[in-house]
Design a protein around this motif. Structure first.
Motif, PDB file in Angstrom:
ATOM      1  N   ARG A  36       0.836  -1.199   0.000  1.00 25.36           N
ATOM      2  CA  ARG A  36       0.000   0.000   0.000  1.00 25.36           C
ATOM      3  C   ARG A  36       0.872   1.249   0.000  1.00 25.36           C
ATOM      4  O   ARG A  36       1.923   1.284   0.637  1.00 25.36           O
ATOM      5  N   ASN A  37       0.415   2.294  -0.691  1.00 21.31           N
ATOM      6  CA  ASN A  37       1.139   3.556  -0.611  1.00 21.31           C
ATOM      7  C   ASN A  37       0.730   4.298   0.663  1.00 21.31           C
ATOM      8  O   ASN A  37      -0.116   3.830   1.428  1.00 21.31           O
ATOM      9  N   GLN A  38       1.325   5.458   0.873  1.00 23.10           N
ATOM     10  CA  GLN A  38       1.091   6.187   2.119  1.00 23.10           C
ATOM     11  C   GLN A  38      -0.378   6.560   2.293  1.00 23.10           C
ATOM     12  O   GLN A  38      -0.937   6.455   3.390  1.00 23.10           O
ATOM     13  N   ILE A  39      -1.011   6.991   1.216  1.00 30.11           N
ATOM     14  CA  ILE A  39      -2.410   7.419   1.308  1.00 30.11           C
ATOM     15  C   ILE A  39      -3.304   6.235   1.628  1.00 30.11           C
ATOM     16  O   ILE A  39      -4.213   6.323   2.463  1.00 30.11           O
ATOM     17  N   GLU A  40      -3.056   5.096   0.995  1.00 29.58           N
ATOM     18  CA  GLU A  40      -3.845   3.897   1.273  1.00 29.58           C
ATOM     19  C   GLU A  40      -3.645   3.427   2.710  1.00 29.58           C
ATOM     20  O   GLU A  40      -4.592   2.984   3.364  1.00 29.58           O
ATOM     21  N   SER A  41      -2.424   3.559   3.216  1.00 34.15           N
ATOM     22  CA  SER A  41      -2.162   3.174   4.604  1.00 34.15           C
ATOM     23  C   SER A  41      -2.934   4.056   5.572  1.00 34.15           C
ATOM     24  O   SER A  41      -3.446   3.593   6.594  1.00 34.15           O
ATOM     25  N   GLN A  42      -3.032   5.359   5.245  1.00 33.83           N
ATOM     26  CA  GLN A  42      -3.812   6.265   6.082  1.00 33.83           C
ATOM     27  C   GLN A  42      -5.292   5.891   6.048  1.00 33.83           C
ATOM     28  O   GLN A  42      -5.987   5.983   7.060  1.00 33.83           O
ATOM     29  N   ALA A  43      -5.762   5.471   4.882  1.00 32.62           N
ATOM     30  CA  ALA A  43      -7.168   5.085   4.763  1.00 32.62           C
ATOM     31  C   ALA A  43      -7.448   3.836   5.600  1.00 32.62           C
ATOM     32  O   ALA A  43      -8.503   3.723   6.236  1.00 32.62           O
ATOM     33  N   VAL A  44      -6.504   2.903   5.616  1.00 38.14           N
ATOM     34  CA  VAL A  44      -6.675   1.709   6.441  1.00 38.14           C
ATOM     35  C   VAL A  44      -6.663   2.087   7.920  1.00 38.14           C
ATOM     36  O   VAL A  44      -7.401   1.510   8.730  1.00 38.14           O
ATOM     37  N   SER A  45      -5.854   3.077   8.284  1.00 36.38           N
ATOM     38  CA  SER A  45      -5.858   3.555   9.668  1.00 36.38           C
ATOM     39  C   SER A  45      -7.234   4.065  10.065  1.00 36.38           C
ATOM     40  O   SER A  45      -7.679   3.869  11.200  1.00 36.38           O
ATOM     41  N   ALA A  46      -7.909   4.712   9.136  1.00 35.55           N
ATOM     42  CA  ALA A  46      -9.275   5.169   9.409  1.00 35.55           C
ATOM     43  C   ALA A  46     -10.193   3.968   9.654  1.00 35.55           C
ATOM     44  O   ALA A  46     -11.038   3.987  10.557  1.00 35.55           O
ATOM     45  N   LEU A  47     -10.023   2.913   8.856  1.00 38.21           N
ATOM     46  CA  LEU A  47     -10.850   1.720   9.025  1.00 38.21           C
ATOM     47  C   LEU A  47     -10.600   1.035  10.367  1.00 38.21           C
ATOM     48  O   LEU A  47     -11.495   0.394  10.914  1.00 38.21           O
ATOM     49  N   GLU A  48      -9.392   1.183  10.900  1.00 40.88           N
ATOM     50  CA  GLU A  48      -9.094   0.594  12.209  1.00 40.88           C
ATOM     51  C   GLU A  48     -10.005   1.179  13.280  1.00 40.88           C
ATOM     52  O   GLU A  48     -10.408   0.486  14.219  1.00 40.88           O
ATOM     53  N   HIS A  49     -10.316   2.475  13.163  1.00 40.20           N
ATOM     54  CA  HIS A  49     -11.232   3.108  14.120  1.00 40.20           C
ATOM     55  C   HIS A  49     -12.652   2.599  13.929  1.00 40.20           C
ATOM     56  O   HIS A  49     -13.441   2.570  14.879  1.00 40.20           O
ATOM     57  N   LYS A  76      -2.650  -8.264  13.173  1.00 44.19           N
ATOM     58  CA  LYS A  76      -1.767  -7.307  13.852  1.00 44.19           C
ATOM     59  C   LYS A  76      -2.280  -5.882  13.698  1.00 44.19           C
ATOM     60  O   LYS A  76      -2.215  -5.088  14.640  1.00 44.19           O
ATOM     61  N   GLN A  77      -2.768  -5.574  12.489  1.00 41.53           N
ATOM     62  CA  GLN A  77      -3.189  -4.193  12.237  1.00 41.53           C
ATOM     63  C   GLN A  77      -4.479  -3.857  12.985  1.00 41.53           C
ATOM     64  O   GLN A  77      -4.603  -2.786  13.559  1.00 41.53           O
ATOM     65  N   PHE A  78      -5.434  -4.764  12.978  1.00 39.44           N
ATOM     66  CA  PHE A  78      -6.710  -4.539  13.657  1.00 39.44           C
ATOM     67  C   PHE A  78      -6.656  -5.210  15.034  1.00 39.44           C
ATOM     68  O   PHE A  78      -7.460  -6.083  15.353  1.00 39.44           O
ATOM     69  N   ASP A  79      -5.710  -4.760  15.838  1.00 36.22           N
ATOM     70  CA  ASP A  79      -5.464  -5.451  17.099  1.00 36.22           C
ATOM     71  C   ASP A  79      -6.511  -5.173  18.163  1.00 36.22           C
ATOM     72  O   ASP A  79      -6.540  -5.841  19.192  1.00 36.22           O
ATOM     73  N   GLU A  80      -7.393  -4.211  17.927  1.00 32.86           N
ATOM     74  CA  GLU A  80      -8.429  -3.908  18.919  1.00 32.86           C
ATOM     75  C   GLU A  80      -9.792  -4.465  18.521  1.00 32.86           C
ATOM     76  O   GLU A  80     -10.781  -4.228  19.210  1.00 32.86           O
TER      77      GLU A  80
END
Length: 351
Positions: free
Chosen positions: A252-265, A296-300
């Motif tokens: 994933r590029n940086q923007i896609e990684s940020q979008a996945v971070s949003a999905l973690e919430h 690992k990414q969706f650890d919560e």
């Protein structure tokens, strides 16, 4: 909470603001004479500029008050789909800076109004008052022109954010992940078929599919309990993310990684679909590596491994086995996700 950016008003250009302010000031001046005319023109022009610039800022939601899902998503979208910012400050950080500059311009226009009202009161004659008012107009126009780049940046951010998905972060959400062709879309379509609420939305570099189902749809499939009765009125969101959660994080590029971070919430439960038959085009070992990365990414959030196309192969260790095409265990998987979320609606207080 609905999409917080969809009703943002159009952001004006600096030339539009100046033309509007001076045109109305001219009409205000014609209604009076002498010193009063010059004073009225100054008051009208400065008020219009100050108020309109302030409105540009106040119409935006406070990012500190937004749900983290929308804060992170907005940051990704602005950084990825606009030219706002630089290497030091991008995304919402750059947007905040532009909004701050417009706030400065609004206050500066108000300061100029106060400064020249005092000068007009001490003017020697009408010609002197007219000259002072023209000086004030020139300074007002200069201030507004100084924030032209900020106004353009704010307008670009508005265009990028207005079509974000209308996802409600306070509703329990199931995120569906896995490599392409493992049956994610078929699963989402199947379990939301009754309500016919599948919608696609722009989502940074790709789009997401969002469906819904009600707890009552599940209760009909199982024995009635107090808990299932409470869940009858709960609406669950199903989110399918093609182009994001169907490949390893390192791809994933940086923007896609940020979008996945949003999905973690957003995620209250993650279903990772795998295809042991290999018909999806990806070896099962690779699919499980993606699953492990998502754990690992969706650890919560609880992450469940679901072997789809189980009518063709079950040669993988999974939490559940199903076949969407054969309608085998689809409701079982949905039940498992709901149970993993363990969401209970708030009930009205009873005395």
């Amino acid at each position: 909470m609905s999409q917080p950016f969809e009703n943002l008003p159009t952001t004006p250009r600096s030339s539009e603001l100046v033309d509007k302010a001076f045109s109305r000031a001219s009409r205000a001046g014609r209604a009076k004479e002498g010193f009063d005319a010059q004073s009225s023109m100054l008051q009208t022009a400065a008020n219009i500029l100050s108020d309109n610039l302030e409105n540009v800022v106040t119409e935006w939601p406070d990012f500190d008050d937004l749900d983290p899902f929308y804060t992170d998503l907005a940051d990704a979208v602005i950084a990825g789909e606009t030219a706002i910012g630089n290497e030091e400050k991008r995304g919402t950080g750059a947007l905040r800076q532009h909004l701050s500059e417009v706030t400065w311009a609004s206050r500066k226009c108000a300061d100029i109004r106060g400064e020249y009202h005092s000068k007009l009161r001490n003017a020697n004659d009408v010609d002197h008052a007219r000259k002072l008012r023209k000086q004030a107009f020139a300074r007002l126009a200069d201030v507004v022109e100084q924030v032209e780049d900020s106004l353009l940046a704010i307008a670009a951010a508005r265009e990028a954010l207005r079509d974000l998905p209308d996802i409600k972060p306070d509703e329990p959400t199931i995120v569906v992940a896995g490599y392409p062709n493992v049956g994610k879309s078929s699963f989402v379509n199947s379990v939301t078929r009754a309500s016919n609420e599948i919608n696609s939305y722009p989502f940074t570099t790709t789009e997401i599919n969002v469906g819904h189902f009600e707890g009552a749809d599940l209760s009909a499939e199982s024995a009635r309990t107090d808990r299932s009765a409470m869940r009858d009125h709960v609406r669950y969101q199903l989110v399918d993310t093609p182009g994001l959660l169907d490949r390893p994080p390192e791809d994933r590029n940086q923007i896609e990684s940020q979008a996945v971070s949003a999905l973690e919430h957003l995620a209250d439960c993650v279903l990772v679909l795998v295809d042991a038959s290999g018909e999806c085009g990806y070896p099962i070992e690779v699919q499980l590596e993606l699953r492990d990365a998502l754990v690992k990414q969706f650890d919560e959030a609880p992450v469940l491994t679901v072997c789809n196309k189980a009518d063709r192969s079950r040669e993988v260790e999974a939490d559940y086995y199903m076949s969407v095409t054969e309608d085998e265990n689809v409701q079982t998987v949905l039940h498992a996700a709901v149970d993993a979320i363990d969401y209970e609606p708030e009930l009205p207080f009873e005395e």
